[in-house]
Structure formats: structure tokens, C-alpha cells
Enzyme design. Structure first.
Site, short mmCIF file in Angstrom:
data_model
loop_
_atom_site.label_atom_id
_atom_site.label_comp_id
_atom_site.label_asym_id
_atom_site.label_seq_id
_atom_site.Cartn_x
_atom_site.Cartn_y
_atom_site.Cartn_z
N ASP A 120 29.26 -14.25 60.57
CA ASP A 120 29.68 -13.24 61.53
C ASP A 120 28.71 -12.05 61.45
OD1 ASP A 120 32.69 -12.59 63.00
OD2 ASP A 120 31.29 -10.92 62.70
N GLY B 133 43.77 -10.13 69.31
CA GLY B 133 42.49 -9.55 68.91
C GLY B 133 41.29 -10.41 69.25
N GLN B 134 41.47 -11.42 70.10
CA GLN B 134 40.33 -12.29 70.46
C GLN B 134 39.39 -11.56 71.41
OE1 GLN B 134 41.45 -15.98 72.35
NE2 GLN B 134 39.35 -16.78 72.31
N ASN C 183 42.15 -15.70 66.09
CA ASN C 183 42.71 -14.70 66.99
C ASN C 183 42.88 -15.33 68.37
OD1 ASN C 183 42.59 -12.73 64.95
ND2 ASN C 183 40.45 -12.27 65.43
N HIS D 75 37.05 -20.13 67.93
CA HIS D 75 36.36 -19.93 66.66
C HIS D 75 37.37 -19.69 65.55
CE1 HIS D 75 36.60 -16.15 68.89
NE2 HIS D 75 36.71 -15.51 67.75
N LEU D 76 37.08 -20.30 64.39
CA LEU D 76 37.86 -20.08 63.18
C LEU D 76 37.07 -19.11 62.31
CD1 LEU D 76 38.92 -22.83 64.29
CD2 LEU D 76 39.17 -23.57 61.92
N HIS D 77 37.71 -18.02 61.91
CA HIS D 77 37.10 -17.11 60.94
C HIS D 77 37.40 -17.67 59.54
CE1 HIS D 77 36.65 -13.51 63.73
NE2 HIS D 77 37.58 -14.18 64.38
P1 AMP Z 1 37.31 -12.51 67.72
O1 AMP Z 1 37.54 -11.02 67.74
O2 AMP Z 1 38.33 -13.28 66.94
O3 AMP Z 1 37.08 -13.06 69.12
O4 AMP Z 1 35.97 -12.71 66.90
C1 AMP Z 1 34.71 -12.63 67.44
C2 AMP Z 1 33.76 -12.43 66.29
O5 AMP Z 1 32.46 -12.74 66.73
C3 AMP Z 1 33.72 -10.98 65.75
O6 AMP Z 1 34.07 -11.01 64.38
C4 AMP Z 1 32.26 -10.57 65.96
O7 AMP Z 1 31.76 -9.78 64.92
C5 AMP Z 1 31.54 -11.91 66.04
N1 AMP Z 1 30.31 -11.97 66.80
C6 AMP Z 1 30.09 -11.50 68.05
N2 AMP Z 1 28.84 -11.78 68.43
C7 AMP Z 1 28.25 -12.46 67.41
C8 AMP Z 1 26.96 -13.03 67.20
N3 AMP Z 1 26.00 -12.98 68.13
N4 AMP Z 1 26.72 -13.65 66.02
C9 AMP Z 1 27.68 -13.72 65.07
N5 AMP Z 1 28.91 -13.21 65.21
C10 AMP Z 1 29.19 -12.58 66.36
#
Ligand code: AMP
Length: 120
Positions: A36, A99-100, A93, A106-108
Site C-alpha cells: 500500500d 471506507g472503500q 472495506n 482488494h484485501l488489506h
Molecule cells: P480502500 O480505502 O479500502 O479502498 O483502500 C484503498 C487503498 O489503496 C488505500 O489504503 C490507499 O493507500 C491504496 N492505494 C491507492 N493508490 C495506490 C497505489 N497506486 N499503489 C498502492 N496503494 C494504493
């Protein structure tokens, strides 16, 4: 717009296509995992499918095998990152209140510090 089009039209779609760089830690035919950009823990990796699904709000439209595979890859990433002994967390999310911010599933995978509960 169809769900697959919506998710391919995101920054993660561009990463899957190799159009923008990412720090990739794992990849296979079905998914990729990369760090991330704005990490919330010492290890913060995102596991995403290569094919388009905008999020778990579309889980009933996805192949169950793919959804299961993403969880197994999360475990493989946690192992690779040395998180297995201490523990780790998977977060997905969903939608605005969840919070998406990126409409590509995507899985964090988070670990490397004591995580608190409840989340913010
Ligand atoms: P969400 O808020 O669950 O949709 O998570 C999106 C995640 O993507 C956030 O934690 C961002 O920091 C991450 N993110 C956005 N753009 C990029 C990127 N180009 N490379 C890596 N992570 C990213």
C-alpha cells in the site's frame, strides 16, 4: 457501466495492466499483491484479483473459487512477511460507509504491530 469495466477503470486496474508501477510482493494467474502507498502498519499489502470485480458488494457475482484463493494468498503474503507467529489482519472495506475508496476488490493484509479493535 458494467462491474468489470468499473473496476478496470481504477488505479488498481492500471497496476494489473502494468501501466503504473507498484511494489509487487506476490503474483499468480489470478491475482497480484503489492504494498500500500500509504501503509497503516509496518506490513500493509493489498491483494487484488486480476479480473474485474468492484468489491465485496459484488461477491455473489464472483467465482467462489477466486474469493477463496484471495484469502489463501493473504495467508501466503502474511507468511512471506513473517507475520504468522504474532498474528495479522485482513480488512475489506465495502462501499462508502465501509471506507472503500478504490472500486476494485482488494484485501488489506496488515501486521507488524499490535492492531487495535474496534477499527475507526
Ligand atoms: P480502500 O480505502 O479500502 O479502498 O483502500 C484503498 C487503498 O489503496 C488505500 O489504503 C490507499 O493507500 C491504496 N492505494 C491507492 N493508490 C495506490 C497505489 N497506486 N499503489 C498502492 N496503494 C494504493
Amino acid at each position: 457501466m458494467k462491474d468489470a469495466e468499473r473496476s478496470s477503470d481504477t488505479v488498481f486496474g492500471a497496476i494489473v495492466r502494468g501501466e503504473i508501477p507498484a511494489d509487487i510482493v506476490y503474483e499468480d494467474e489470478q491475482c497480484i499483491a503489492f504494498r500500500d502507498l500509504n501503509p497503516q502498519a509496518p506490513t500493509h499489502v493489498l491483494v487484488i484479483p486480476r479480473t474485474g470485480i468492484s468489491g465485496l458488494q459484488q461477491a455473489d457475482q464472483a467465482e467462489p473459487e477466486l474469493l477463496g484463493h484471495l484469502l489463501q494468498v493473504a495467508q501466503a503474503v502474511a507468511r512471506q512477511e513473517g507475520l504468522e507467529a504474532d498474528g495479522w489482519r485482513v480488512v475489506v472495506n465495502v462501499g462508502e460507509a465501509g471506507g472503500q475508496t478504490v472500486e476494485h476488490l482488494h484485501l488489506h493484509v496488515l501486521g507488524g504491530r499490535q492492531l487495535t479493535w474496534p477499527p475507526g
